[in-house]
Design a protein around this motif. Structure first.
Motif, PDB file in Angstrom:
ATOM      1  N   UNK A   1       0.863  -1.183   0.000  1.00  0.00           N
ATOM      2  CA  UNK A   1       0.000   0.000   0.000  1.00  0.00           C
ATOM      3  C   UNK A   1       0.894   1.226   0.000  1.00  0.00           C
ATOM      4  N   UNK A   2       0.722   2.088  -0.989  1.00  0.00           N
ATOM      5  CA  UNK A   2       1.492   3.330  -1.087  1.00  0.00           C
ATOM      6  C   UNK A   2       0.557   4.487  -0.793  1.00  0.00           C
ATOM      7  N   UNK A   3       0.898   5.283   0.205  1.00  0.00           N
ATOM      8  CA  UNK A   3       0.075   6.434   0.580  1.00  0.00           C
ATOM      9  C   UNK A   3       0.532   7.649  -0.220  1.00  0.00           C
ATOM     10  N   UNK A   4      -0.350   8.126  -1.103  1.00  0.00           N
ATOM     11  CA  UNK A   4       0.014   9.202  -2.030  1.00  0.00           C
ATOM     12  C   UNK A   4      -1.030  10.298  -2.062  1.00  0.00           C
ATOM     13  N   UNK A   5      -1.725  10.502  -0.929  1.00  0.00           N
ATOM     14  CA  UNK A   5      -2.828  11.467  -0.961  1.00  0.00           C
ATOM     15  C   UNK A   5      -2.690  12.640  -0.030  1.00  0.00           C
ATOM     16  N   UNK A   6      -1.484  12.907   0.472  1.00  0.00           N
ATOM     17  CA  UNK A   6      -1.306  14.021   1.399  1.00  0.00           C
ATOM     18  C   UNK A   6      -1.482  15.377   0.737  1.00  0.00           C
TER      19      UNK A   6
ATOM     20  N   UNK B   1       2.349  -8.858  -4.907  1.00  0.00           N
ATOM     21  CA  UNK B   1       1.252  -9.526  -5.602  1.00  0.00           C
ATOM     22  C   UNK B   1       0.198  -8.512  -6.029  1.00  0.00           C
ATOM     23  N   UNK B   2      -0.077  -7.537  -5.174  1.00  0.00           N
ATOM     24  CA  UNK B   2      -1.017  -6.459  -5.501  1.00  0.00           C
ATOM     25  C   UNK B   2      -0.473  -5.151  -4.967  1.00  0.00           C
ATOM     26  N   UNK B   3      -0.575  -4.118  -5.775  1.00  0.00           N
ATOM     27  CA  UNK B   3      -0.120  -2.786  -5.370  1.00  0.00           C
ATOM     28  C   UNK B   3      -1.319  -1.852  -5.320  1.00  0.00           C
ATOM     29  N   UNK B   4      -1.578  -1.306  -4.134  1.00  0.00           N
ATOM     30  CA  UNK B   4      -2.687  -0.372  -3.940  1.00  0.00           C
ATOM     31  C   UNK B   4      -2.099   1.006  -3.660  1.00  0.00           C
ATOM     32  N   UNK B   5      -2.525   1.997  -4.416  1.00  0.00           N
ATOM     33  CA  UNK B   5      -2.094   3.373  -4.185  1.00  0.00           C
ATOM     34  C   UNK B   5      -3.290   4.175  -3.704  1.00  0.00           C
ATOM     35  N   UNK B   6      -3.140   4.782  -2.538  1.00  0.00           N
ATOM     36  CA  UNK B   6      -4.200   5.607  -1.973  1.00  0.00           C
ATOM     37  C   UNK B   6      -3.909   7.054  -2.357  1.00  0.00           C
TER      38      UNK B   6
ATOM     39  N   UNK C   1      -6.320   2.289   6.196  1.00  0.00           N
ATOM     40  CA  UNK C   1      -7.515   1.446   6.283  1.00  0.00           C
ATOM     41  C   UNK C   1      -8.133   1.241   4.904  1.00  0.00           C
ATOM     42  N   UNK C   2      -8.183   2.293   4.106  1.00  0.00           N
ATOM     43  CA  UNK C   2      -8.762   2.181   2.755  1.00  0.00           C
ATOM     44  C   UNK C   2      -7.939   1.237   1.894  1.00  0.00           C
ATOM     45  N   UNK C   3      -6.633   1.329   1.984  1.00  0.00           N
ATOM     46  CA  UNK C   3      -5.782   0.452   1.194  1.00  0.00           C
ATOM     47  C   UNK C   3      -5.850  -0.983   1.654  1.00  0.00           C
ATOM     48  N   UNK C   4      -5.899  -1.171   2.952  1.00  0.00           N
ATOM     49  CA  UNK C   4      -5.889  -2.518   3.520  1.00  0.00           C
ATOM     50  C   UNK C   4      -7.117  -3.310   3.104  1.00  0.00           C
TER      51      UNK C   4
END
Length: 322
Positions: free
Chosen positions: A7-12, A44-49, A76-79
Motif C-alpha cells: 500500500x502506497x500512501x500518495x494522498x497528502x 502480488x497487488x499494489x494499492x495506491x491511496x 484502512x482504505x488500502x488494507x
C-alpha cells in the motif's frame, strides 16, 4: 521470498511544498511515486491511496474516507483491497528506497512469527511507520479497535497504531527512509543522485524504466567496451558500438527472459571489445611500421644516398681538375 501486497500512501496535502503534487515531483527524471513503485515490483497487488495518475506499472487505486482524512484512514482504505498475510506500507515520497530495503523489512517481519511487523528507523533512531512491513491480521485488528475507540480514523496520528504493535526495528542505512517534505528536501535528493558514485546507476535505472527494459546491465562491461572503441577506433565509435551491441543482443535473445538477454549483451560486448582491440593493435603496428620506414630512410641519406653508394669525386672545389 515472503509473499506480500503493498500500500502506497500518495494522498497528502503537501502543505510544506505549497500544495504541489508531491507524488508527481520528479527526482532524477522519474516521479517520486514511480521510484517507490520500482522498489516493490515484487508485490502480488499494489494499492495506491491517492488521486489517479499515470504510473510506471499497473496499480489499484483508492481514496481514504473522508479525503484528506490522514494516514490511518488512508491505510484502512488500502488494507481493504489487500489479501496477503504481509503488507508493505510506504509513503510516496521516498526517492532512495530500493529493493534491498524492501527485502530486509519483509525478511525481518517474517523471521519472528511472534512479532507483528518491522519498520525502518532513520539515522537519528526515529521510527518510520511508512517504511514498514506488517502482518495484515494484527494491522486490521488494531485499526478496528482505534476506529471503535475514537469513532473513526480521520485525523488520527500513526503512533496510535504503532504503539499497539510488537514491531522489529530495521536500520536500513541513511537513505532508505529519506523523504521529501520540503523543496529543500527535493533539491537535496536531486543533488545526491548526481554525485559521482551514484550518477551512473541512477541514470541506467532511469533509462531502463523509461524504456520498459527489465534487464540487469553490467555497466562496467559496457563502459570498458566504449573506452576500447573510442581509443582503438575513434571517439564517435563508442556510442555507435554500444548501440549496435544492444541491437545485436536484442536480436539474439528475442523472446527470451532477462537472464538470457543479459548473457546476450555480455557475449555481444565481448565480441565487439575483441574487435576494437584488434583495430587498436593494427593501428599500433602501422605506427611502428611507419617509424621503421622513416628510420631506414634517414639511415640511407646518412650513407650517401638512397642506394648507399659514394658520391663522385669532383676534385678540388671550383677547378674541375684532379
Amino acid at each position: 521470498m515472503t509473499a506480500y501486497d503493498v500500500i502506497v500512501l500518495a494522498g497528502g496535502a503537501a502543505k510544506r511544498l505549497g500544495g504541489a503534487d508531491k507524488p508527481g515531483v520528479r527526482v532524477g527524471g522519474r516521479a517520486l511515486l514511480d521510484r517507490v513503485l520500482a522498489a516493490c515490483d515484487g508485490a502480488a497487488r499494489t494499492v495506491v491511496v491517492g488521486d489517479r495518475r499515470a504510473t510506471s506499472r499497473p496499480v489499484v487505486w483508492t481514496r481514504e474516507v473522508p479525503q484528506g482524512g490522514g494516514p490511518l484512514a488512508a491505510l484502512d482504505a488500502g488494507l481493504r483491497l489487500t489479501s496477503a498475510d504481509h503488507v508493505l506500507i510506504l509513503s510516496a515520497d521516498l526517492p532512495f528506497l530500493g529493493p534491498g530495503t524492501v527485502d530486509a523489512l519483509l525478511a525481518a517481519a517474517a523471521a519472528q512469527p511472534g512479532r507483528e511487523g518491522a519498520l525502518c528507523t532513520d539515522p537519528d533512531g526515529r521510527d518510520q511507520p511508512l517504511v514498514a512491513a506488517y502482518r495484515a491480521e494484527p494491522l486490521r485488528r488494531e485499526l478496528a479497535l482505534i476506529a471503535t475507540e475514537h469513532g473513526n480514523l480521520a485525523g488520527l496520528p500513526l503512533r496510535l497504531l504503532t504503539a499497539e504493535l510488537d514491531l522489529v526495528r530495521v536500520d536500513a542505512g541513511p537513505d532508505a527512509a529519506f523523504d521529501c517534505d520540503t523543496w529543500d528536501d527535493i533539491a537535496a535528493a536531486r543533488a545526491r543522485i548526481r554525485e559521482h558514485g551514484a550518477v551512473l546507476d541512477e541514470w541506467i535505472t532511469s533509462v531502463k524504466n523509461e524504456l520498459g527494459i527489465d534487464l540487469d546491465v553490467d555497466t562496467g562491461v559496457l563502459l570498458d567496451l566504449a573506452r576500447d572503441a573510442a581509443h582503438g577506433v575513434a571517439r564517435p565509435a563508442a556510442p555507435l558500438t554500444t548501440f549496435l551491441v544492444g541491437y545485436a543482443a536484442a536480436r539474439a535473445s528475442a523472446g527470451a527472459g532477462p537472464d538470457e538477454a543479459a548473457a546476450a549483451v555480455a557475449e555481444a560486448s565481448r565480441k565487439a571489445t575483441a574487435l576494437a582491440l584488434r583495430w587498436e593493435a593494427e593501428a599500433a603496428e602501422a605506427v611502428e611500421s611507419a617509424k621503421s620506414a622513416e628510420s631506414v630512410g634517414q639511415g640511407g641519406d646518412a650513407a650517401g644516398g638512397p642506394a648507399g653508394g659514394a658520391k663522385p669525386d669532383t676534385g678540388r672545389e671550383g677547378t674541375g681538375t684532379p
